[in-house]
Write a protein that holds these residues in place. Structure first.
Motif, PDB file in Angstrom:
ATOM      1  N   SER A  22     -24.562 -52.637  61.665  1.00  0.00           N
ATOM      2  CA  SER A  22     -23.891 -51.339  61.660  1.00  0.00           C
ATOM      3  C   SER A  22     -22.923 -51.216  62.835  1.00  0.00           C
ATOM      4  O   SER A  22     -21.791 -50.740  62.678  1.00  0.00           O
ATOM      5  N   ARG A  23     -23.344 -51.647  64.019  1.00  0.00           N
ATOM      6  CA  ARG A  23     -22.452 -51.612  65.187  1.00  0.00           C
ATOM      7  C   ARG A  23     -21.249 -52.525  64.979  1.00  0.00           C
ATOM      8  O   ARG A  23     -20.110 -52.165  65.310  1.00  0.00           O
ATOM      9  N   TYR A  24     -21.489 -53.705  64.423  1.00  0.00           N
ATOM     10  CA  TYR A  24     -20.409 -54.662  64.186  1.00  0.00           C
ATOM     11  C   TYR A  24     -19.370 -54.084  63.220  1.00  0.00           C
ATOM     12  O   TYR A  24     -18.165 -54.139  63.475  1.00  0.00           O
ATOM     13  N   VAL A  25     -19.833 -53.524  62.115  1.00  0.00           N
ATOM     14  CA  VAL A  25     -18.922 -52.954  61.116  1.00  0.00           C
ATOM     15  C   VAL A  25     -18.185 -51.760  61.699  1.00  0.00           C
ATOM     16  O   VAL A  25     -16.975 -51.595  61.496  1.00  0.00           O
ATOM     17  N   ASN A  26     -18.902 -50.923  62.440  1.00  0.00           N
ATOM     18  CA  ASN A  26     -18.288 -49.757  63.050  1.00  0.00           C
ATOM     19  C   ASN A  26     -17.163 -50.181  63.995  1.00  0.00           C
ATOM     20  O   ASN A  26     -16.075 -49.602  63.971  1.00  0.00           O
ATOM     21  N   ASP A  27     -17.397 -51.186  64.823  1.00  0.00           N
ATOM     22  CA  ASP A  27     -16.365 -51.677  65.731  1.00  0.00           C
ATOM     23  C   ASP A  27     -15.180 -52.263  64.969  1.00  0.00           C
ATOM     24  O   ASP A  27     -14.030 -52.086  65.371  1.00  0.00           O
ATOM     25  N   ALA A  28     -15.454 -52.953  63.883  1.00  0.00           N
ATOM     26  CA  ALA A  28     -14.368 -53.509  63.069  1.00  0.00           C
ATOM     27  C   ALA A  28     -13.537 -52.390  62.449  1.00  0.00           C
ATOM     28  O   ALA A  28     -12.304 -52.465  62.420  1.00  0.00           O
ATOM     29  N   MET A  40      -9.928 -44.367  53.566  1.00  0.00           N
ATOM     30  CA  MET A  40     -11.311 -44.772  53.299  1.00  0.00           C
ATOM     31  C   MET A  40     -12.268 -43.581  53.365  1.00  0.00           C
ATOM     32  O   MET A  40     -13.457 -43.732  53.095  1.00  0.00           O
ATOM     33  N   GLY A  41     -11.751 -42.425  53.753  1.00  0.00           N
ATOM     34  CA  GLY A  41     -12.585 -41.226  53.786  1.00  0.00           C
ATOM     35  C   GLY A  41     -13.349 -41.042  55.085  1.00  0.00           C
ATOM     36  O   GLY A  41     -14.376 -40.357  55.120  1.00  0.00           O
ATOM     37  N   THR A  42     -12.867 -41.633  56.147  1.00  0.00           N
ATOM     38  CA  THR A  42     -13.523 -41.477  57.443  1.00  0.00           C
ATOM     39  C   THR A  42     -12.465 -41.246  58.513  1.00  0.00           C
ATOM     40  O   THR A  42     -11.273 -41.298  58.238  1.00  0.00           O
ATOM     41  N   ARG A  48     -16.612 -42.875  66.148  1.00  0.00           N
ATOM     42  CA  ARG A  48     -17.042 -42.831  67.551  1.00  0.00           C
ATOM     43  C   ARG A  48     -18.367 -42.089  67.691  1.00  0.00           C
ATOM     44  O   ARG A  48     -19.200 -42.454  68.515  1.00  0.00           O
ATOM     45  N   ARG A  49     -18.547 -41.035  66.898  1.00  0.00           N
ATOM     46  CA  ARG A  49     -19.833 -40.300  66.923  1.00  0.00           C
ATOM     47  C   ARG A  49     -20.965 -41.201  66.462  1.00  0.00           C
ATOM     48  O   ARG A  49     -22.044 -41.211  67.060  1.00  0.00           O
ATOM     49  N   LYS A  50     -20.740 -41.961  65.417  1.00  0.00           N
ATOM     50  CA  LYS A  50     -21.766 -42.884  64.930  1.00  0.00           C
ATOM     51  C   LYS A  50     -22.106 -43.922  65.983  1.00  0.00           C
ATOM     52  O   LYS A  50     -23.249 -44.296  66.145  1.00  0.00           O
ATOM     53  N   ARG A  51     -21.093 -44.378  66.700  1.00  0.00           N
ATOM     54  CA  ARG A  51     -21.318 -45.372  67.746  1.00  0.00           C
ATOM     55  C   ARG A  51     -22.143 -44.767  68.882  1.00  0.00           C
ATOM     56  O   ARG A  51     -23.023 -45.420  69.412  1.00  0.00           O
ATOM     57  N   ALA A  52     -21.881 -43.514  69.222  1.00  0.00           N
ATOM     58  CA  ALA A  52     -22.580 -42.861  70.329  1.00  0.00           C
ATOM     59  C   ALA A  52     -24.049 -42.607  70.003  1.00  0.00           C
ATOM     60  O   ALA A  52     -24.895 -42.570  70.889  1.00  0.00           O
TER      61      ALA A  52
END
Length: 57
Positions: A22-28, A40-42, A48-52
């Motif tokens: 999840s972190r890898y995909v979020n960073d990508a 993509m609807g985001t 950034r909230r998801k990462r935090a």
């Protein structure tokens, strides 16, 4: 008892890998431009909230 220990250990490994992916995909996704993210609807703020709210490690 041993099988339940192994089952829990295996489940914890799976959960850790899911967090890592999840972190890898979020960073990508954060490397994409805002227009692509919007299509993509985001949004960058949402990512950034998801990462935090990720794991401590």
């Amino acid at each position: 008892m041993a099988s339940s220990f192994l089952r829990r250990a295996y489940q914890r490994i799976i959960e850790a890998r899911e967090r890592q992916v999840s972190r890898y995909v979020n960073d990508a996704l954060l490397s994409l431009d805002d227009k692509t993210l919007e299509s993509m609807g985001t949004s960058r703020a949402e990512l950034r909230r998801k990462r935090a709210t990720g794991s401590v490690f």
